[in-house]
Design a protein around this motif. Structure first.
Motif, PDB file in Angstrom:
ATOM      1  N   GLU A   6       0.759  -1.179  -0.114  1.00 33.13           N
ATOM      2  CA  GLU A   6      -0.023   0.031   0.148  1.00 33.13           C
ATOM      3  C   GLU A   6       0.661   1.312  -0.089  1.00 33.13           C
ATOM      4  O   GLU A   6       1.904   1.170   0.449  1.00 33.13           O
ATOM      5  CB  GLU A   6      -0.878  -0.021   1.269  1.00 33.13           C
ATOM      6  CG  GLU A   6      -1.998  -1.193   1.371  1.00 33.13           C
ATOM      7  CD  GLU A   6      -1.317  -2.273   2.309  1.00 33.13           C
ATOM      8  OE1 GLU A   6      -1.995  -3.289   2.906  1.00 33.13           O
ATOM      9  OE2 GLU A   6       0.011  -2.336   2.417  1.00 33.13           O
ATOM     10  N   SER A   7       0.037   2.427  -0.583  1.00 38.41           N
ATOM     11  CA  SER A   7       0.895   3.776  -0.650  1.00 38.41           C
ATOM     12  C   SER A   7      -0.193   4.753  -0.529  1.00 38.41           C
ATOM     13  O   SER A   7      -1.301   4.290  -0.774  1.00 38.41           O
ATOM     14  CB  SER A   7       2.048   3.888  -1.633  1.00 38.41           C
ATOM     15  OG  SER A   7       1.270   3.834  -2.606  1.00 38.41           O
ATOM     16  N   GLY A   8       0.431   5.878  -0.280  1.00 34.88           N
ATOM     17  CA  GLY A   8      -0.608   7.048  -0.470  1.00 34.88           C
ATOM     18  C   GLY A   8      -1.285   7.489   0.957  1.00 34.88           C
ATOM     19  O   GLY A   8      -2.060   8.511   0.887  1.00 34.88           O
ATOM     20  N   GLY A   9      -0.926   6.974   2.109  1.00 37.18           N
ATOM     21  CA  GLY A   9      -1.276   7.559   3.117  1.00 37.18           C
ATOM     22  C   GLY A   9      -0.864   8.885   3.584  1.00 37.18           C
ATOM     23  O   GLY A   9       0.310   9.125   2.946  1.00 37.18           O
ATOM     24  N   GLY A  10      -1.319   9.384   4.493  1.00 35.34           N
ATOM     25  CA  GLY A  10      -0.653  10.796   4.993  1.00 35.34           C
ATOM     26  C   GLY A  10      -1.693  11.450   6.167  1.00 35.34           C
ATOM     27  O   GLY A  10      -2.648  11.008   6.353  1.00 35.34           O
ATOM     28  N   LEU A  11      -1.072  12.755   6.179  1.00 28.15           N
ATOM     29  CA  LEU A  11      -1.986  13.502   7.118  1.00 28.15           C
ATOM     30  C   LEU A  11      -2.888  14.653   6.402  1.00 28.15           C
ATOM     31  O   LEU A  11      -2.261  15.324   5.393  1.00 28.15           O
ATOM     32  CB  LEU A  11      -1.047  14.473   8.231  1.00 28.15           C
ATOM     33  CG  LEU A  11      -1.662  15.339   8.906  1.00 28.15           C
ATOM     34  CD1 LEU A  11      -2.543  14.596   9.998  1.00 28.15           C
ATOM     35  CD2 LEU A  11      -0.596  16.455   9.537  1.00 28.15           C
ATOM     36  N   VAL A  12      -4.143  14.451   6.713  1.00 24.20           N
ATOM     37  CA  VAL A  12      -5.031  15.608   5.786  1.00 24.20           C
ATOM     38  C   VAL A  12      -6.173  16.139   6.722  1.00 24.20           C
ATOM     39  O   VAL A  12      -6.326  15.499   7.896  1.00 24.20           O
ATOM     40  CB  VAL A  12      -5.675  14.491   4.873  1.00 24.20           C
ATOM     41  CG1 VAL A  12      -6.483  13.566   5.561  1.00 24.20           C
ATOM     42  CG2 VAL A  12      -6.443  15.429   3.867  1.00 24.20           C
ATOM     43  N   GLU A  13      -6.435  17.157   6.392  1.00 25.96           N
ATOM     44  CA  GLU A  13      -7.631  17.711   7.236  1.00 25.96           C
ATOM     45  C   GLU A  13      -8.668  17.412   7.071  1.00 25.96           C
ATOM     46  O   GLU A  13      -9.148  16.888   6.070  1.00 25.96           O
ATOM     47  CB  GLU A  13      -7.715  19.472   7.175  1.00 25.96           C
ATOM     48  CG  GLU A  13      -6.272  20.139   7.545  1.00 25.96           C
ATOM     49  CD  GLU A  13      -6.316  21.462   7.072  1.00 25.96           C
ATOM     50  OE1 GLU A  13      -5.314  22.295   7.861  1.00 25.96           O
ATOM     51  OE2 GLU A  13      -7.218  21.845   6.300  1.00 25.96           O
ATOM     52  N   THR A  14      -9.778  17.490   7.981  1.00 24.79           N
ATOM     53  CA  THR A  14     -11.231  17.115   7.913  1.00 24.79           C
ATOM     54  C   THR A  14     -11.621  17.713   6.511  1.00 24.79           C
ATOM     55  O   THR A  14     -11.396  18.917   6.300  1.00 24.79           O
ATOM     56  CB  THR A  14     -11.847  17.626   9.222  1.00 24.79           C
ATOM     57  OG1 THR A  14     -11.533  16.923  10.227  1.00 24.79           O
ATOM     58  CG2 THR A  14     -13.333  17.378   8.926  1.00 24.79           C
ATOM     59  N   GLY A  15     -12.377  16.654   5.770  1.00 25.73           N
ATOM     60  CA  GLY A  15     -12.957  17.264   4.588  1.00 25.73           C
ATOM     61  C   GLY A  15     -12.215  17.213   3.428  1.00 25.73           C
ATOM     62  O   GLY A  15     -12.471  17.162   2.239  1.00 25.73           O
ATOM     63  N   GLY A  16     -10.998  16.920   3.652  1.00 21.68           N
ATOM     64  CA  GLY A  16      -9.991  16.546   2.650  1.00 21.68           C
ATOM     65  C   GLY A  16     -10.201  15.187   1.856  1.00 21.68           C
ATOM     66  O   GLY A  16     -10.988  14.465   2.165  1.00 21.68           O
ATOM     67  N   SER A  17      -8.954  14.900   0.953  1.00 27.35           N
ATOM     68  CA  SER A  17      -9.201  13.719  -0.091  1.00 27.35           C
ATOM     69  C   SER A  17      -7.647  12.881   0.114  1.00 27.35           C
ATOM     70  O   SER A  17      -6.693  13.811   0.440  1.00 27.35           O
ATOM     71  CB  SER A  17      -9.781  14.176  -1.267  1.00 27.35           C
ATOM     72  OG  SER A  17     -10.892  14.625  -1.462  1.00 27.35           O
ATOM     73  N   LEU A  18      -7.824  11.735  -0.193  1.00 28.05           N
ATOM     74  CA  LEU A  18      -6.669  10.973  -0.356  1.00 28.05           C
ATOM     75  C   LEU A  18      -6.770  10.096  -1.278  1.00 28.05           C
ATOM     76  O   LEU A  18      -7.908   9.548  -1.239  1.00 28.05           O
ATOM     77  CB  LEU A  18      -6.213  10.549   1.118  1.00 28.05           C
ATOM     78  CG  LEU A  18      -5.265  11.395   1.916  1.00 28.05           C
ATOM     79  CD1 LEU A  18      -5.109  10.433   3.252  1.00 28.05           C
ATOM     80  CD2 LEU A  18      -4.053  11.849   1.305  1.00 28.05           C
ATOM     81  N   ARG A  19      -5.837   9.617  -1.994  1.00 26.14           N
ATOM     82  CA  ARG A  19      -5.971   8.193  -2.824  1.00 26.14           C
ATOM     83  C   ARG A  19      -4.888   7.384  -2.390  1.00 26.14           C
ATOM     84  O   ARG A  19      -3.534   7.395  -2.377  1.00 26.14           O
ATOM     85  CB  ARG A  19      -5.887   8.596  -4.158  1.00 26.14           C
ATOM     86  CG  ARG A  19      -6.237   7.262  -5.050  1.00 26.14           C
ATOM     87  CD  ARG A  19      -6.319   7.595  -6.613  1.00 26.14           C
ATOM     88  NE  ARG A  19      -4.964   7.425  -7.162  1.00 26.14           N
ATOM     89  CZ  ARG A  19      -4.987   6.859  -8.455  1.00 26.14           C
ATOM     90  NH1 ARG A  19      -5.988   6.576  -9.237  1.00 26.14           N
ATOM     91  NH2 ARG A  19      -3.701   6.643  -8.968  1.00 26.14           N
ATOM     92  N   LEU A  20      -5.492   6.041  -2.065  1.00 26.40           N
ATOM     93  CA  LEU A  20      -4.608   5.070  -1.690  1.00 26.40           C
ATOM     94  C   LEU A  20      -4.429   4.100  -2.738  1.00 26.40           C
ATOM     95  O   LEU A  20      -5.341   3.879  -3.438  1.00 26.40           O
ATOM     96  CB  LEU A  20      -5.234   4.357  -0.377  1.00 26.40           C
ATOM     97  CG  LEU A  20      -5.520   4.980   0.846  1.00 26.40           C
ATOM     98  CD1 LEU A  20      -6.204   4.325   1.855  1.00 26.40           C
ATOM     99  CD2 LEU A  20      -4.270   5.975   1.351  1.00 26.40           C
ATOM    100  N   SER A  21      -3.190   3.637  -2.774  1.00 27.00           N
ATOM    101  CA  SER A  21      -2.856   2.611  -3.896  1.00 27.00           C
ATOM    102  C   SER A  21      -2.267   1.456  -3.281  1.00 27.00           C
ATOM    103  O   SER A  21      -1.761   1.362  -2.196  1.00 27.00           O
ATOM    104  CB  SER A  21      -1.783   3.243  -4.954  1.00 27.00           C
ATOM    105  OG  SER A  21      -2.345   4.461  -5.466  1.00 27.00           O
ATOM    106  N   CYS A  22      -2.656  -0.068  -3.941  1.00 26.20           N
ATOM    107  CA  CYS A  22      -2.056  -0.917  -3.561  1.00 26.20           C
ATOM    108  C   CYS A  22      -1.683  -1.704  -4.858  1.00 26.20           C
ATOM    109  O   CYS A  22      -2.142  -1.937  -5.736  1.00 26.20           O
ATOM    110  CB  CYS A  22      -3.310  -1.765  -3.146  1.00 26.20           C
ATOM    111  SG  CYS A  22      -2.810  -3.749  -2.480  1.00 26.20           S
ATOM    112  N   ALA A  23      -0.402  -1.984  -4.804  1.00 28.36           N
ATOM    113  CA  ALA A  23       0.578  -2.505  -6.059  1.00 28.36           C
ATOM    114  C   ALA A  23       0.512  -4.145  -5.635  1.00 28.36           C
ATOM    115  O   ALA A  23       0.934  -4.443  -4.388  1.00 28.36           O
ATOM    116  CB  ALA A  23       1.594  -1.786  -6.052  1.00 28.36           C
ATOM    117  N   ALA A  24       0.282  -4.934  -6.700  1.00 25.88           N
ATOM    118  CA  ALA A  24       0.191  -6.351  -6.484  1.00 25.88           C
ATOM    119  C   ALA A  24       1.246  -6.977  -7.242  1.00 25.88           C
ATOM    120  O   ALA A  24       1.412  -6.487  -8.314  1.00 25.88           O
ATOM    121  CB  ALA A  24      -1.028  -7.037  -6.662  1.00 25.88           C
ATOM    122  N   SER A  25       2.059  -7.968  -6.877  1.00 25.11           N
ATOM    123  CA  SER A  25       3.157  -8.809  -7.761  1.00 25.11           C
ATOM    124  C   SER A  25       2.576 -10.288  -7.372  1.00 25.11           C
ATOM    125  O   SER A  25       2.127 -10.566  -6.396  1.00 25.11           O
ATOM    126  CB  SER A  25       4.399  -8.304  -7.266  1.00 25.11           C
ATOM    127  OG  SER A  25       4.742  -8.691  -6.081  1.00 25.11           O
TER     128      SER A  25
END
Length: 124
Positions: A6-25
């Motif tokens: 997984e990747s894409g996590g982080g700190l964001v304010e309320t109401g914000g957006s993020l996109r998480l990714s999961c790479a598979a092999s």
């Protein structure tokens, strides 16, 4: 054997957006249903969203329905979780997982492979 990262996590304010990714092999990605789960501090891991191997079927936890979107790109062996309108209660480690049978599931026990997780923190 399938490896997930997984990747894409982080700190964001309320109401914000993020996109998480999961790479598979590993084995053919499109044969696996994929799921996202999360674990908040001091709580059990819980289901968030799932998508079938073909991508035609999705399902969401009530707590995220209308705010999160799961998708996948079988050509690039990836699954995504788009998070919108984030709330402090969405703070958790988010895990992606691959299931046994390709249909996707809300049950943890149906998943054979798990990533290490990515942390999402939503500040109030």
């Amino acid at each position: 054997q399938v490896q997930l990262m997984e990747s894409g996590g982080g700190l964001v304010e309320t109401g914000g957006s993020l996109r998480l990714s999961c790479a598979a092999s590993g084995r053919t990605f499109s044969t696996f249903g994929m799921g996202w789960f999360r674990q908040a501090p001091g709580k059990d891991r819980e289901f968030v969203a799932t998508i079938s191997g073909s991508g035609r079927r999705t399902e969401y936890a009530d707590s995220v329905k209308g705010r999160f979107t799961i998708s996948r790109d079988n050509a690039n062996n990836a699954v995504y979780l788009q998070l919108y309108m984030l709330k402090p209660e969405d703070t958790a480690i988010y895990y992606c997982a691959a299931d046994h049978w390709g249909g996707g599931s809300v049950q943890e026990s149906d998943y054979e492979y798990w990533g290490q997780g990515t942390l999402v923190t939503v500040s109030s």
